[in-house]
Scaffold this motif. Structure first.
Motif, short mmCIF file in Angstrom:
data_model
loop_
_atom_site.label_atom_id
_atom_site.label_comp_id
_atom_site.label_asym_id
_atom_site.label_seq_id
_atom_site.Cartn_x
_atom_site.Cartn_y
_atom_site.Cartn_z
N TYR A 1 -8.78 1.19 3.45
CA TYR A 1 -8.55 -0.22 3.16
C TYR A 1 -7.11 -0.53 2.79
O TYR A 1 -6.58 -1.56 3.16
CB TYR A 1 -9.46 -0.69 2.03
N LEU A 2 -6.49 0.36 2.00
CA LEU A 2 -5.18 0.00 1.46
C LEU A 2 -4.04 0.55 2.31
O LEU A 2 -3.00 -0.06 2.43
CB LEU A 2 -5.04 0.50 0.02
N PHE A 3 -4.25 1.72 2.90
CA PHE A 3 -3.20 2.29 3.73
C PHE A 3 -3.46 2.04 5.22
O PHE A 3 -2.73 2.53 6.06
CB PHE A 3 -3.03 3.79 3.46
N GLY A 4 -4.53 1.32 5.51
CA GLY A 4 -4.81 0.95 6.90
C GLY A 4 -5.12 2.11 7.82
O GLY A 4 -4.91 2.02 9.03
N GLN A 5 -5.62 3.22 7.26
CA GLN A 5 -5.95 4.37 8.10
C GLN A 5 -7.38 4.22 8.61
O GLN A 5 -8.28 4.94 8.20
CB GLN A 5 -5.81 5.67 7.29
#
Ligand code: SF4
Ligand code: SF4
Lengths: 386, 302
Positions: free
Chosen positions: A75-79
């Motif tokens: 969610y936060l690092f878009g992985q």
């Protein structure tokens, strides 16, 4: 499935092992509460914390770190490529914490007083006060994070949609709470400079615990995804084919970096303490084994696995990482703790049986849920949704 | 340290959520550390005759069974430790005095000025009172045994064999002190080895005794700085190590060692959420841009 056929399907070899463990474990558990913890444990006046703290709680919390690690990555690092392992990681995290609390209940002398710390007489100066709140809140966060799977299973569309809307807030809260309590677990030992061996004692313990919890989370997700892949073949998504090897190699990349960073901060701790003289003792050898064999080596293996695209190697390094974090938590809370006291603590059979029983209960609940809810596969109507 | 902490709390207060978790740090500044005129005991081991009258008086005052082998000197053969049913024990020193006399020292809870046990207890079951004693509220204790992990002197003991166990340790006879009575052990000591009084005065007294007999005493007041200072102070003509007093005690307040970790809490609570949200917006935007360029939205990347 008809009830009869269902009953028959339960007679498997794995279930027989589980049944045997519970047949011994549950009475032992009952005995512990009936006769007091002294009746089943080797806990003593000099060694008040045994494997119920070291393994069930201190290791348990670290090994349940996969939930926040993968949630942050997706969610936060878009992985986004790690999405297929997100739900199993969150479920493992939730059950991990749930059974950490069960372990805590076994270890507390008067567990029925647990709520006192929240309401009656909160010891606000205590590290444990902060850990208690964080674990309690994070357990609820994990439940919320897992809720979509349960809601899809129950077919509750409206609530499910609402959950998607607030998911980012929940994820942020979860990562914040995890940062706090994962590090504070290390802070438990800050007041034990004379008791914890100087090679493990450091004012940076909270930082060590935080960084290594990320490594533990990555290692656990690799380990758990390969086990689940084998054990729950029938649950895997036939349509959205997931390349587990590629996914694990992606995790390995993260593992290499995090473990290397961890190795480095630990070295800085050693430099700050300046106790190089201790490296040449027996404890020094033990420290070197942990640092080189279970931190540096898996870090290099992860890197090598990525370079050679060997998922097998990545899985081996994942297992070593998990073992390394377990070894570290055992060292800090048990083995190198009270290192200069003559009476060593060795867990009693009863303690080991109870710990195994708690883990078994966790695995059974995990299996029950995975076999029913959309965890390893996506719910057909919610494909691609958050 | 205090200024720092206050600033941190301000930041936390601004965030609202942080305040609930960190309010304790402020409270600790006031509850930690006893008042200037708090009680203490000076143990002058050069005067102790090893009669163990203190042990007997302690057991009686606390309603415990009489000490093992009362009146029998063979107990000194092995080193003894306090336990759930013996809050103080007298041990024989490993070293004799320069004049060849046996030396003895009683051990008990040191009633630290800033006790690690009390600051680490999650339900305030252990508490440093203004009078001096570190008291135990048995109706609150969860039995987590963190006090045993934190106490540098290895004092709190646990009732492992009970179904509803409690922590047990010397109470400094807090109830007697409230009535204006001295602790039972100091009252019972026939040889003047235990002097009860204000800690500050006793520190002066200890220094005076050493100053006036510089060749007799070891120039050390055990408890002056150990763990940030303790209510119990020891002087002797043999080294404190041989009196079974623990030597690996850091000479600063133990609760302060955890302060760094606790004061990081408001920082994380205030900084993490906006930082993480920023990360999210950033990676989402990067995704949207990438989404525009190649794949249709919602399909995600494989
Ligand atoms: S000696 Fe131990 S138990 Fe006694 S006040 Fe100090 S920390 Fe607490
Ligand atoms: S065992 Fe009891 S007194 Fe000791 S820290 Fe835990 S709750 Fe407090």
């Amino acid at each position: 499935m008809a009830p009869k056929a269902y009953a028959r399907s339960l007679f498997t070899r794995t279930n027989a092992i589980f049944a045997a463990i519970l047949a011994i474990g549950l009475p032992t558990l009952a005995y512990r509460f009936w006769k007091g913890m002294g009746a089943v444990s080797n806990l003593s006046q000099t060694n008040p914390w045994g494997i119920w703290v070291a393994f069930d709680i201190v290791c348990g919390v670290a090994l349940a770190a996969g939930g926040y690690t993968v949630a942050a990555a997706v969610y936060l690092f878009g992985q986004k490529q790690f999405r297929p392992v997100l739900r199993p990681a969150i479920l493992t995290g939730f059950l991990g914490y749930l059974f950490v609390v069960v372990g805590l209940m076994v270890d507390l002398g008067q567990p029925w007083r647990l709520p006192y710390q929240f309401f009656l007489t909160p010891g606000t100066t205590a590290v444990m006060y902060e850990v208690g709140w964080c674990v309690f809140l994070y357990l609820m966060v994990l439940a919320l994070e897992f809720l979509p799977a349960a809601l899809e299973w129950l077919g509750m569309t409206k609530v499910r949609r609402f959950m998607s809307a607030i998911s980012i807030g929940i994820i942020v809260l979860g990562v914040t709470l995890s940062t706090l309590h994962q590090s504070s677990l290390g802070a438990f030992f800050l007041m034990s400079p004379g008791k914890l061996h100087p090679l493990w004692y450091s004012p940076f313990l909270p930082i060590f615990f935080f960084v290594s919890s990320i490594a533990a989370g990555i290692g656990m997700v690799i380990f758990e995804s390969s086990v689940s892949h084998r054990a729950f073949q029938d649950q895997l998504d036939p349509e959205a084919h997931v390349d587990m090897d590629a996914l694990q190699l992606g995790l390995a990349k993260g593992g290499a970096v995090v473990l290397f960073a961890y190795f480095f901060v630990r070295l800085q701790g050693l430099v700050a303490s300046g106790r190089y003289d201790l490296l040449l003792t027996g404890w020094g050898a033990w420290y070197a084994l942990e640092m080189l064999g279970f931190v540096l080596l898996p870090s290099l293996l992860f890197a090598f696995a990525v370079r050679t695209q060997s998922a097998k190697l990545a899985r081996a390094a994942g297992v070593m990482t998990v073992l390394g974090v377990v070894l570290n938590r055992f060292n800090v809370s048990l083995i190198a703790f009270n290192w200069n006291v003559p009476d060593r603590y060795v867990p009693a059979l009863g303690e080991i049986i109870i710990s195994i029983t708690i883990v078994t209960l966790g695995v059974l609940v995990f299996r029950w849920i995975v076999n029913r809810m959309p965890v390893l596969h996506e719910h057909p109507e919610w494909r691609g949704a958050h | 340290m205090n200024l720092n902490r206050r600033n941190l709390l301000k930041i936390a207060g601004a965030a609202g959520a942080g305040a609930a978790l960190t309010g304790g740090a402020l409270a600790s500044a006031t509850t930690r550390g006893a008042a200037k005129n708090a009680a203490g005991v000076l143990v002058d081991t050069t005067r102790c005759v090893g009669c163990r009258a203190c042990e007997a008086a302690c057991s009686e005052a606390n309603g415990l069974a009489a000490p093992e082998k009362a009146g029998d000197d063979t107990v000194f053969a092995a080193r003894r430790r306090t336990g759930p049913t013996s809050f103080t024990v007298v041990n024989k020193s490993a070293e004799k005095s320069p004049a060849g006399e046996e030396r003895y020292a009683k051990t008990q809870c040191m009633h630290c000025v800033t006790p690690a046990c009390a600051s680490g207890c999650v339900v305030k079951a252990l508490e440093k009172t203004a009078l001096g004693p570190v008291v135990y509220h048995e109706d609150r204790c969860l039995g987590c045994r963190y006090c045993m992990i934190a106490c540098p002197f290895g004092v709190p003991k646990y009732e492992y064999t009970k179904a509803a166990p409690l922590v047990r340790k010397c109470t400094f006879c807090a109830a007697r002190q409230e009535k204006g009575l001295p602790p039972a052990c100091t009252d019972a000591c026939p040889s003047g080895a235990l002097t009860f009084g204000k800690r500050a005065d006793l520190l002066e007294e200890a220094k005076t005794r050493i100053y006036q007999n510089p060749t007799k005493y070891v120039h050390e007041i055990y408890g002056e700085d150990e763990a940030g200072g303790t209510s119990w102070l020891y002087i002797s003509d043999v080294p404190s190590a041989s009196l079974t007093l623990p030597q690996d005690i850091v000479k600063k307040s133990y609760p302060e060692m955890a302060d760094g970790a606790l004061s990081a809490v408001p920082f994380i609570v205030t900084l993490w959420p906006p930082l993480l949200m920023g990360l999210y917006t950033f990676s989402k935007r990067r995704d949207d841009v990438a989404g525009h360029e190649n794949s249709p939205k919602g399909a995600g990347h494989e």
